[in-house]
Design a protein around this motif. Structure first.
Motif, short mmCIF file in Angstrom:
data_model
loop_
_atom_site.label_atom_id
_atom_site.label_comp_id
_atom_site.label_asym_id
_atom_site.label_seq_id
_atom_site.Cartn_x
_atom_site.Cartn_y
_atom_site.Cartn_z
N GLY A 72 -14.00 10.77 23.98
CA GLY A 72 -12.93 10.28 23.12
C GLY A 72 -11.56 10.72 23.60
N VAL A 73 -10.53 10.15 22.97
CA VAL A 73 -9.14 10.47 23.29
C VAL A 73 -8.46 11.00 22.03
CG1 VAL A 73 -6.90 9.54 24.00
CG2 VAL A 73 -8.99 8.73 25.11
N HIS A 74 -7.87 12.18 22.15
CA HIS A 74 -7.08 12.74 21.05
C HIS A 74 -5.68 12.13 21.10
CE1 HIS A 74 -9.78 15.79 19.48
NE2 HIS A 74 -10.11 16.11 20.72
N LEU A 75 -5.22 11.63 19.96
CA LEU A 75 -3.88 11.07 19.84
C LEU A 75 -3.07 11.94 18.89
CD1 LEU A 75 -1.64 8.88 20.06
CD2 LEU A 75 -2.82 7.65 18.22
N SER A 76 -1.89 12.31 19.34
CA SER A 76 -0.97 13.10 18.51
C SER A 76 0.39 12.42 18.54
CB SER A 76 -0.86 14.53 19.04
OG SER A 76 0.14 15.25 18.35
N ILE A 77 0.95 12.14 17.34
CA ILE A 77 2.27 11.53 17.22
C ILE A 77 3.14 12.42 16.33
CG2 ILE A 77 3.59 9.51 16.53
CD1 ILE A 77 1.07 7.84 16.90
N GLN A 78 4.18 12.98 16.93
CA GLN A 78 5.11 13.82 16.19
C GLN A 78 6.35 12.98 15.84
OE1 GLN A 78 4.98 17.52 15.42
NE2 GLN A 78 6.37 16.49 13.98
N LEU A 79 6.62 12.82 14.56
CA LEU A 79 7.78 12.03 14.13
C LEU A 79 8.99 12.94 13.89
CD1 LEU A 79 6.12 9.52 11.65
CD2 LEU A 79 6.68 9.16 14.05
N SER A 134 0.84 -1.20 0.00
CA SER A 134 0.00 0.00 0.00
C SER A 134 0.87 1.25 0.00
CB SER A 134 -0.91 -0.01 1.23
OG SER A 134 -1.53 1.24 1.41
N SER A 135 0.34 2.31 -0.57
CA SER A 135 1.07 3.59 -0.59
C SER A 135 0.90 4.37 0.71
CB SER A 135 0.57 4.45 -1.76
OG SER A 135 -0.83 4.71 -1.62
N ASN A 136 0.00 3.89 1.59
CA ASN A 136 -0.21 4.58 2.86
C ASN A 136 1.03 4.49 3.74
OD1 ASN A 136 -2.87 5.34 2.34
ND2 ASN A 136 -3.65 3.35 3.00
N LYS A 137 1.55 5.65 4.13
CA LYS A 137 2.69 5.67 5.06
C LYS A 137 2.24 5.59 6.50
CE LYS A 137 5.95 8.17 2.10
NZ LYS A 137 6.85 9.35 2.01
N VAL A 138 1.02 6.08 6.75
CA VAL A 138 0.47 6.08 8.10
C VAL A 138 -0.94 5.51 8.04
CG1 VAL A 138 -0.19 7.48 10.08
CG2 VAL A 138 1.82 8.10 8.75
N LYS A 139 -1.22 4.55 8.90
CA LYS A 139 -2.54 3.94 8.90
C LYS A 139 -2.78 3.21 10.22
CE LYS A 139 -5.53 0.84 6.19
NZ LYS A 139 -5.57 -0.09 5.03
N VAL A 140 -3.97 3.39 10.79
CA VAL A 140 -4.36 2.60 11.95
C VAL A 140 -4.82 1.25 11.42
CG1 VAL A 140 -5.92 2.39 13.90
CG2 VAL A 140 -5.03 4.64 13.27
N TRP A 165 -2.81 12.84 8.59
CA TRP A 165 -1.36 12.76 8.49
C TRP A 165 -0.86 13.98 7.73
CZ3 TRP A 165 3.20 11.66 9.98
CH2 TRP A 165 4.29 11.57 9.11
N GLN A 166 -0.10 14.83 8.41
CA GLN A 166 0.46 16.03 7.81
C GLN A 166 1.93 15.75 7.49
OE1 GLN A 166 -0.94 19.82 9.74
NE2 GLN A 166 -1.78 18.39 11.27
N ALA A 167 2.17 15.36 6.25
CA ALA A 167 3.51 14.91 5.86
C ALA A 167 4.54 16.02 6.02
CB ALA A 167 3.49 14.41 4.42
N ASP A 168 4.14 17.27 5.74
CA ASP A 168 5.10 18.36 5.84
C ASP A 168 5.52 18.65 7.27
OD1 ASP A 168 2.49 19.16 6.38
OD2 ASP A 168 2.87 21.25 5.81
N LYS A 169 4.68 18.22 8.21
CA LYS A 169 5.00 18.42 9.63
C LYS A 169 5.38 17.12 10.34
CE LYS A 169 1.74 22.30 10.05
NZ LYS A 169 0.53 22.81 10.77
N ASN A 170 5.32 16.01 9.59
CA ASN A 170 5.54 14.69 10.21
C ASN A 170 4.67 14.50 11.44
OD1 ASN A 170 7.43 13.60 8.43
ND2 ASN A 170 9.12 14.69 9.42
N LEU A 171 3.39 14.87 11.31
CA LEU A 171 2.46 14.84 12.44
C LEU A 171 1.23 14.01 12.09
CD1 LEU A 171 1.64 15.94 15.28
CD2 LEU A 171 0.54 17.86 14.07
#
Length: 717
Positions: free
Chosen positions: A710-717, A624-630, A642-648
């Motif tokens: 709900g729970v907000h999840l944030s992952i900064q790469l 798959s071309s998806n770089k980020v996926k649950v 997924w904000q690729a320019d921010k890696n967020l």
């Protein structure tokens, strides 16, 4: 008669809603499983306040619909005389000893009189006025042993125009009694759904109309009569819910002389009978599972059988709509008396997490054109009349555990053949027999309702079909007053007319006959004999091998001890406990095990006989071309970004409050622990209970508790 498609009958079915659950209780964050549809149950249930319950669920973003019982419900006001000033206990389904069959206190199973239907219309009107988008009238059930009430006797006279006969007096009285019960609920649903359509259209929003019902197999086994497949002829029926769960599928059945529970196999046949009932008609169908049941068992038993039924429903790749559970309040807040425990126990946290992982998998489950592994095109013929012969026994002829049906299915299913079922009532639809190569049938367990059935079967055989007919044709129901021995016809049994239509003259000792381009095999054994006796199934297995070899497939009949089906990135698997070998099924690759709340990544799965699995195929995900996926989660993910320019990467996860969420996420690289932020909707920090990284799959595993809102999840790469 051509059935309208669900999409053609009700605009409210075009919402894209994929999953649902039924509940009487008001909304509560502790059992909010985040499906698409909530079916709010009963006008009088949960203390009433119906409109408030509808409003509460709608405010949480649900497509709100209405479900109530057709044969029972919280209708005490009707029976106690509050509706029309008269008590109506004479309309309760009554046994020979004069006892009413009760569903609850002052709530009998009901003989659906026209007066009672008038009462139910008031419930339907109130639901439509509250703005629901669909009406579900569940479980149109008439017990085979209950044909003795004053109301039923009156309906008999009105329908047959001759005096009532006790159903236990003769086989014919049993048959006629069951036909009437079948008619009464057919009339009931026709009347109520016609009203629902007419009234909702007058209010400017047409509702969908659905029948949640057990399978024909289960109703026949439990000695209950219901309209089942005949509802396809009602233009106002938009679809069904296939009510299959541990409670129905654990009904013991015979095979190889042994009577025991065979939950996966039974569920496979039950779901199959519901899918085959609806597929030719283009009706919509939801498949139901239940993580628990009310009978006393261990939580391990609930889990094991939930996995068995869940895997079985996934084996039908043409269906991607599901009722994910009934009564979630009972599952998440209830306590159950289980084996080995003195005190009632709540659902174990790990199992609650697993259930939510499985529910979310249904939310993502795609329709697929893939087929279950095994020989295709082998089917067993069913009819509603299976329900007409179940109670009581006449002239000593018995059909223990519905063995005259299972005798045609289990010898094949236990050899790894994904045998399907075909409904006699659907033979008029060209699609019904389109992909069937070998059809197995008997009149030991059912009878044809119309002479056109025999013409349809004869035309199929003459066109190249292969039919296996099993039966001694000496059961007491062969001589009931029916079309094959009336109006100038004098056949001793129903099959005589069938063979005549095919141009066959039966000769004792001859098994195989030609009819046009097709073949017919006649074996003078009742199907039950093939499973009540050890080794009896080889008779059918050999017949099917011979018939299958003569089809256009030119393939031999593959036997094995397992079933596998791929649906997108999902792989459903089952290994039979009573298959031809005891070998485990070994699958190599890279997978996430979705029946483990820890969501482990595996390079190999070894599945033992009697077990099932649901896997997420990571090898397919690599393409798959998806770089980020649950990839897997014990909740509902929304606002994923997924904000690729921010890696967020950010998202919102919702699930039942106080249960534990586990999730595995595909990421471009491993994040630092401090870059993972969890918070509530009002900004409060949420504790991360567990985190791990799997380098081979490039996936992150997280675990934390669900929170209100709900729970907000944030992952900064």
């Amino acid at each position: 008669m051509k059935a309208q498609s669900a999409q053609g009958t009700s605009p409210n079915l075009q919402t894209g809603s994929k999953t649902s659950f039924q509940i009487a209780d008001p909304w509560n964050a502790h059992y909010d499983v985040r499906a698409d549809i909530v079916m709010v149950y009963g006008i009088n249930d949960a203390g009433g306040h119906f409109e408030q319950r509808v409003k509460g669920w709608r405010e949480e973003g649900y497509n709100v619909q209405f479900m109530t019982g057709s044969a029972w419900g919280q209708y005490k006001d009707y029976f106690l005389g509050e509706y029309d000033g008269k008590k109506h206990f004479d309309e309760g389904q009554t046994m020979k000893n004069g006892e009413i069959i009760w569903h609850g206190h002052n709530v009998p199973y009901i003989v659906p009189t026209l007066n009672y239907l008038g009462y139910l219309k008031t419930h339907i009107k109130r639901a439509i006025d509250a703005g629901v988008t669909a009406i579900y009238l569940e479980e149109p059930e008439f017990w085979a042993r209950a044909g003795y009430s004053p109301a039923f006797k009156k309906e008999w006279q009105d329908y047959y125009h001759f005096p009532w006969q006790p159903e236990d007096s003769t086989a014919e009285a049993t048959y006629l009694s069951s036909k009437l019960k079948y008619h009464l609920y057919y009339r009931a649903l026709d009347t109520l759904f016609s009203y629902a359509k007419r009234y909702s259209r007058s209010e400017g929003h047409e509702v969908g109309c659905f029948v949640p019902t057990h399978s024909l197999i289960n109703y026949s086994s439990w000695q209950i009569v219901s309209p089942e497949a005949s509802l396809a002829s009602l233009k106002n029926v938009d679809g069904y819910i296939a009510q299959v769960w541990t409670g129905t599928s654990r009904e013991p059945v015979y095979y190889d002389g042994v009577k025991k529970e065979r939950v996966f196999e039974n569920a496979f046949l039950e779901y199959g009978s519901m899918v085959s009932m609806t597929a030719p008609t283009h009706r919509k169908i939801y498949l139901l599972t239940d993580p628990i049941e009310d009978r006393r068992h261990s939580w391990d038993d609930y889990k094991r059988n939930y996995e068995a039924t869940f895997t079985a429903e996934l084996m039908y790749p043409s269906v991607d709509n599901y009722e994910v559970m009934p009564w979630p309040s009972r599952i998440y807040l209830g306590k159950f008396q289980v084996e080995g425990q003195k005190e009632k126990q709540p659902i174990p946290p790990a199992y609650a997490t697993q259930v939510q992982i499985m529910v979310n998998a249904l939310q993502q489950m795609p329709v697929s054109e893939n087929k279950v592994s095994g020989a295709e095109g082998i089917a067993v013929l069913l009819s509603n009349s299976m329900m007409f012969q179940r109670f009581p026994t006449h002239k000593g002829y018995d059909d223990p555990q519905l063995s005259n049906f299972y005798g045609m299915a289990m010898p094949l299913l236990e050899q790894g053949v994904p045998v399907s079922t075909v409904h006699m009532e659907n033979l008029g639809y060209p699609a019904t027999l389109k992909n069937v190569k070998v059809l197995i049938m008997s009149y030991a367990n059912m009878k044809p309702q119309s002479p056109k059935v025999h013409k349809q079967l004869a035309d199929w055989v003459k066109g190249g079909g292969h039919l296996i007919y099993l039966g001694r044709d000496d059961d007491p129901f062969q001589s009931v007053r029916e079309w094959w021995n009336m109006d100038g016809l004098h056949h001793k049994n129903a099959s005589e007319d069938l063979f005549k239509q095919m141009g066959i003259v039966y000769k004792k000792g001859q098994t195989m006959y030609r009819s046009g381009k097709g073949r017919v095999w006649i074996v003078r054994k009742d199907p039950k004999e093939l499973i009540l006796e050890k080794g009896g199934g080889t008779v059918l297995q050999n017949l099917v091998k011979a018939a299958y070899a003569k089809t256009k497939t030119n393939k031999g009949l593959q036997t094995k001890n397992n079933f596998i089906l791929r649906r997108g990135s999902y792989i459903a698997m089952a290994v039979l406990a009573d298959g031809p070998t005891k070998d485990p099924l070994i699958l190599k690759g890279h997978f996430i095990n979705l029946y483990d709340p820890e969501l482990p990544v595996l390079n190999q799965l070894t599945l033992q006989p009697g077990s099932q699995a649901l896997l997420y195929d990571l090898d397919k995900e690599k393409k798959s071309s998806n770089k980020v996926k649950v990839l897997a989660v014990a909740g509902r993910v929304t606002d994923s970004l997924w904000q690729a320019d921010k890696n967020l990467f950010t998202c919102l996860i919702k699930g039942p409050v106080e249960t534990v969420n586990a999730m595995r996420i595909k990421l471009p690289k491993q994040p630092e622990a401090k870059s993972i932020v969890l918070s509530t909707t009002d900004g409060q920090k949420v504790a991360l209970e567990e985190m791990s990284w799997d380098q081979a799959s490039a996936t992150l595993f997280l675990k934390f508790k669900h929170q209100a809102g709900g729970v907000h999840l944030s992952i900064q790469l």
